[in-house]
Design a protein around this motif. Structure first.
Motif, mmCIF file in Angstrom:
data_model
loop_
_atom_site.group_PDB
_atom_site.id
_atom_site.type_symbol
_atom_site.label_atom_id
_atom_site.label_comp_id
_atom_site.label_asym_id
_atom_site.label_seq_id
_atom_site.Cartn_x
_atom_site.Cartn_y
_atom_site.Cartn_z
ATOM 1 N N LEU A 101 8.664 -9.678 -11.931
ATOM 2 C CA LEU A 101 8.381 -9.630 -10.494
ATOM 3 C C LEU A 101 7.063 -8.928 -10.215
ATOM 4 C CD1 LEU A 101 11.921 -8.947 -8.983
ATOM 5 C CD2 LEU A 101 10.622 -11.068 -9.019
ATOM 6 N N TYR A 105 7.733 6.981 -4.954
ATOM 7 C CA TYR A 105 9.168 7.277 -4.962
ATOM 8 C C TYR A 105 9.485 8.701 -4.522
ATOM 9 C CZ TYR A 105 13.997 6.976 -6.505
ATOM 10 O OH TYR A 105 15.361 6.955 -6.545
ATOM 11 N N ASN A 161 12.105 6.036 2.631
ATOM 12 C CA ASN A 161 12.907 6.160 1.434
ATOM 13 C C ASN A 161 13.126 4.790 0.805
ATOM 14 O OD1 ASN A 161 14.285 7.581 -0.431
ATOM 15 N ND2 ASN A 161 15.594 8.622 1.057
ATOM 16 N N VAL A 162 12.488 4.542 -0.314
ATOM 17 C CA VAL A 162 12.571 3.226 -0.931
ATOM 18 C C VAL A 162 13.515 3.286 -2.121
ATOM 19 C CG1 VAL A 162 11.124 1.316 -1.688
ATOM 20 C CG2 VAL A 162 10.116 3.187 -0.432
ATOM 21 N N PRO A 163 14.388 2.270 -2.296
ATOM 22 C CA PRO A 163 15.244 2.253 -3.487
ATOM 23 C C PRO A 163 14.392 2.189 -4.750
ATOM 24 C CG PRO A 163 15.904 0.530 -1.938
ATOM 25 C CD PRO A 163 14.641 1.121 -1.422
ATOM 26 N N ALA A 164 14.921 2.738 -5.848
ATOM 27 C CA ALA A 164 14.140 2.882 -7.070
ATOM 28 C C ALA A 164 13.546 1.555 -7.543
ATOM 29 C CB ALA A 164 15.008 3.481 -8.171
ATOM 30 N N ILE A 165 14.356 0.502 -7.562
ATOM 31 C CA ILE A 165 13.889 -0.747 -8.134
ATOM 32 C C ILE A 165 12.783 -1.370 -7.282
ATOM 33 C CG2 ILE A 165 15.723 -2.125 -7.054
ATOM 34 C CD1 ILE A 165 14.471 -2.758 -10.577
ATOM 35 N N VAL A 166 12.898 -1.211 -5.969
ATOM 36 C CA VAL A 166 11.846 -1.739 -5.087
ATOM 37 C C VAL A 166 10.546 -0.965 -5.323
ATOM 38 C CG1 VAL A 166 11.146 -2.110 -2.699
ATOM 39 C CG2 VAL A 166 13.533 -2.459 -3.364
ATOM 40 N N VAL A 215 8.984 -2.208 -8.708
ATOM 41 C CA VAL A 215 8.354 -3.526 -8.681
ATOM 42 C C VAL A 215 7.084 -3.503 -7.827
ATOM 43 C CG1 VAL A 215 8.608 -5.890 -7.845
ATOM 44 C CG2 VAL A 215 10.447 -4.832 -9.156
ATOM 45 N N VAL A 221 11.704 6.655 -12.354
ATOM 46 C CA VAL A 221 12.529 6.631 -11.151
ATOM 47 C C VAL A 221 13.966 6.256 -11.508
ATOM 48 C CG1 VAL A 221 10.589 6.172 -9.630
ATOM 49 C CG2 VAL A 221 11.895 4.258 -10.540
#
Lengths: 272, 223, 215
Positions: free
Chosen positions: C27, C74, C83-88, C91, C165
């Motif tokens: 991605l 992060y 606050n962004v989720p780790a995977i987002v 990527v 992260v």
């Protein structure tokens, strides 16, 4: 986090990008309301934290499972490299760091510590078959590896000065120091006793402990919370849970399972 | 921000940055030289030579630097190769960069229109002279941006030398942050030092680019 | 001594973790290619402001280590309430960082085309759109392929940083495996094999395209 929920959060991407809530007054209440306590640990620190075929296990997990049960919430375990743990804790990415952190006066100024979970007094290992050194004082004039910036590093340095000089080499993690001991570049590696005992138990053909293994001041491993008012109730709840577990023998059983013996530990972080 | 911490650690940070620059310069110069030799050997070498070099390129390029360095430093003694941390790091960087440079040179040479070499041959130019006077100068023009790009990437790979205890910038920054818990300051140091270094490299690269493409602009209509 | 058994045993957990390496780098590459094209277009545009933004983008993202960018994304954005989720975060950071390098590769390839070609095309009355889609882009894309493959392979390996992260990809899984078995050499060589496999596929694809599209 599982692969599926990861994919989910990725697909929802934008939707899950939330704005953090304003800091609430009490961390324990928040955790109870959410039903879960979010933790961070570095899952390569045997025998405390390790991954066995992808499954998290170790002494920390056994202890924290019981603590979470006492508080009445689900533990969420995350593998975070050590370098990102304390920064992540400070900005509230997790509720608690459950990697074993050695209690030191400098850290006490900045963080809150739970009651000790294990003895962290510094000890020494050497290559198996090295009969030249047996007692800790034999490292005088030798090259000794240790993890960068740890309490064990400080103690090794101080001890080296009393011996009239030790060549101290710092590594990012103890794993690399062990690898360099195996190659023969190092004469010994200093670390905490539980880690070294586990190492020697797993690779007896390569590594051996000193007799006696330990030197220096007694120190302890504990878990870390943010040092702020809203975390105080959580700290108290953990202290109560651990006191109860020590009393009914659960701590003894877990210690014996992972360390091979039981050491009685202080009921609160010394110096806090 | 805690300026006292930065002031206190400034000497070791600067020393670390010096070693970072040394490692980068060494890896770029020798990696580029090795890459050039490889790409020329691939162009003119016999089939088995080309085959072996292709395997070398794919294996070295396809595996992480961390792993290569680990094998060289911790695995080397198993077969009698015992290097100290800094020499191991410099040798490691050179080997790591060489296949990338070789591929960049290859594409640069490929971009030289075959007619140029054919014309040179037709007027009786010897093969080494064709390489020196046609292939290299023309190939370098089109390879230059990619060469600069990769040498910038190489600046960041030097931080991995900290794993084998080379006291470069990352190693010293980690020491500062584990001793003082000043993570913000530590990351700021990393960001500023690397940004400065990369700006210098890419400016130098652009200046070189305009210089060596000047002949293309001065004679419009050719090509 | 080297233990073949420990080497083979490592593959189970490492292959499992390779899902994340593939997900994040796949991605990240896709995002990097799209953003890279946009940044390259901005860098070559007639507008001064667009060129300035592109130059700043490339300079910052190439200059600041990916590690620091990831920490910013992060661990620092939450400070200002995002606050962004780790995977987002992983990527997006990998993709944004890649776009800087990719746009430079394309800019370089376009710049290396002999200007006489464009001049000739304009002289015979070709319009701007045809000039780009028929003359410039086809040649520039082919010319840039080896450098692009280099970059994508680097990206697959750089994806190991996302362990910061809390994402358990191949490098992180091998560290964990090494720390439980105390056999780092065997485990790391197994990890190298997995990266090699992924990257051989990328290199093979690159060579195939190069031959297919050769002008």
């Amino acid at each position: 986090m599982t692969f599926k929920t990861t994919l989910g959060s990725l697909l929802l991407g934008a939707a899950t990008i939330g704005f953090t809530m304003p800091a609430a007054a009490d961390q324990l209440e928040d955790i109870k309301a959410a039903g879960k306590i979010v933790t961070a640990t570095d899952m390569h620190y045997a025998p405390f934290d390790m991954l066995n075929n992808g499954t998290y296990e170790g002494m920390t997990k056994d202890l924290f499972d019981e603590v979470a049960k006492e508080i009445g919430v689900e533990p969420v375990y995350q593998d975070i490299p050590w370098t990102a743990e304390l920064p992540g804790l400070e900005v509230g990415k997790f509720d608690i760091v459950i990697a074993p952190v050695t209690i030191t006066p400098e850290r006490l100024e900045r963080y809150s510590f739970t009651p000790p979970i294990a003895d962290a007094t510094v000890a020494l290992v050497k290559a198996a078959g090295n009969d030249e050194m047996t007692a800790p004082e034999d490292i005088a004039g030798k090259t000794v590896g240790v993890q960068q910036g740890t309490a064990q590093f400080r103690q090794l340095q101080a001890y080296g000065e009393t011996l009239g000089g030790v060549d101290v080499k710092e590594y990012g993690t103890t794993d690399e120091a062990y690898a360099d001991l195996a190659t023969g570049r190092l004469d010994a590696v200093a670390g905490s006793l539980p880690n070294l005992t586990y190492l020697v138990k797993n690779r007896p053909e390569t590594f051996a402990k000193f007799e006696p293994a330990q030197f220096g001041e007694p120190t302890y491993f504990a878990w870390v919370l943010r040092r702020e008012e809203e975390s105080e109730t959580l700290l108290a709840a953990i202290e109560d849970a651990m006191a109860k577990m020590t009393e009914d023998g659960r701590v003894e059983a877990i210690q014996t399972k992972w360390l091979g013996s039981y050491t009685e530990l202080p009921a609160t972080a010394p110096g806090q | 921000m805690d300026w006292d911490v930065l002031r206190q650690y400034a000497p070791i940070l600067l020393r670390g940055f010096g070693i970072t620059i040394l490692a980068w310069a060494f890896g770029t110069v020798f990696g580029m030289a090795l890459g050039l030799v490889i790409s020329l050997a691939q162009r003119y070498g016999a089939r088995p030579v080309r085959w072996v070099l292709q395997a070398y390129i794919e294996v070295v390029r396809g595996t992480p630097f961390l792993v290569q360095l680990f094998v060289l430093y911790y695995g080397g003694p198993l077969v009698g190769l015992r290097l100290d941390a800094l020499p191991a790091g410099l040798v490691g960087l050179t080997i790591y960069g060489s296949p990338y440079f070789a591929e960049i040179f290859r594409s640069g040479f490929d971009a030289v229109p075959p007619g140029q070499a054919e014309a040179a041959r037709a007027i009786g130019m010897a093969e080494p002279a064709i390489v020196r006077r046609i292939l290299l100068p023309l190939g370098l023009v089109s390879a230059l941006p990619a060469l600069v790009n990769f040498s910038i990437i190489l600046t960041k790979e030097t931080v991995i030398l900290s794993v084998i205890t080379v006291p470069e910038l990352m190693y010293q920054v980690q020491r500062m942050s584990t001793e003082t818990f000043r993570y913000l300051e530590a990351n700021l140091v990393l960001a500023l030092f690397f940004w400065g270094l990369v700006e210098l490299i890419s400016r130098g690269g652009r200046r070189l680019e305009t210089r060596i493409t000047r002949h293309l602009l001065e004679r419009p209509g050719h090509g | 001594m080297f233990s073949i058994q420990a080497f083979l045993d490592s593959f189970g957990p490492l292959l499992w973790a390779a899902r994340y390496t593939l997900l994040v780098s796949g991605l990240g590459i896709a995002l990097g290619l799209v953003l890279g094209a946009l940044v390259c277009a901005a860098a070559l545009s007639r507008w001064r402001a667009a060129r300035f933004v592109a130059a700043l983008w490339v300079s910052f993202l190439r200059g600041v280590p990916l590690l620091v960018q990831l920490l910013l994304m992060y661990y620092l954005l939450p400070v200002i309430g995002i606050n962004v989720p780790a995977i987002v975060a992983a990527v997006v950071t990998v993709g944004i960082c890649a776009s800087a390098y990719i746009s430079e590769i394309w800019r370089g390839a376009i710049g290396a085309l002999p200007p006489g070609q464009s001049e000739a095309a304009v002289a015979v009355g070709m319009n701007n759109r045809d000039l780009w889609t028929r003359i410039i882009l086809p040649q520039a894309v082919v010319m840039s392929l080896p450098a692009l493959v280099n970059e994508l392979i680097l990206l697959v390996k750089a994806s190991s940083l996302v362990s910061l992260v809390g994402i358990m990809e191949v490098t992180r899984a091998s560290q964990a495996q090494a720390a439980t078995t105390f056999r780092p050499l065997e485990v790391y060589i197994a990890a190298a094999c997995i990266y090699l496999l992924i990257n051989l596929c990328l290199a093979g694809l690159g060579r195939y395209l190069e031959h297919r599209m050769a002008v």
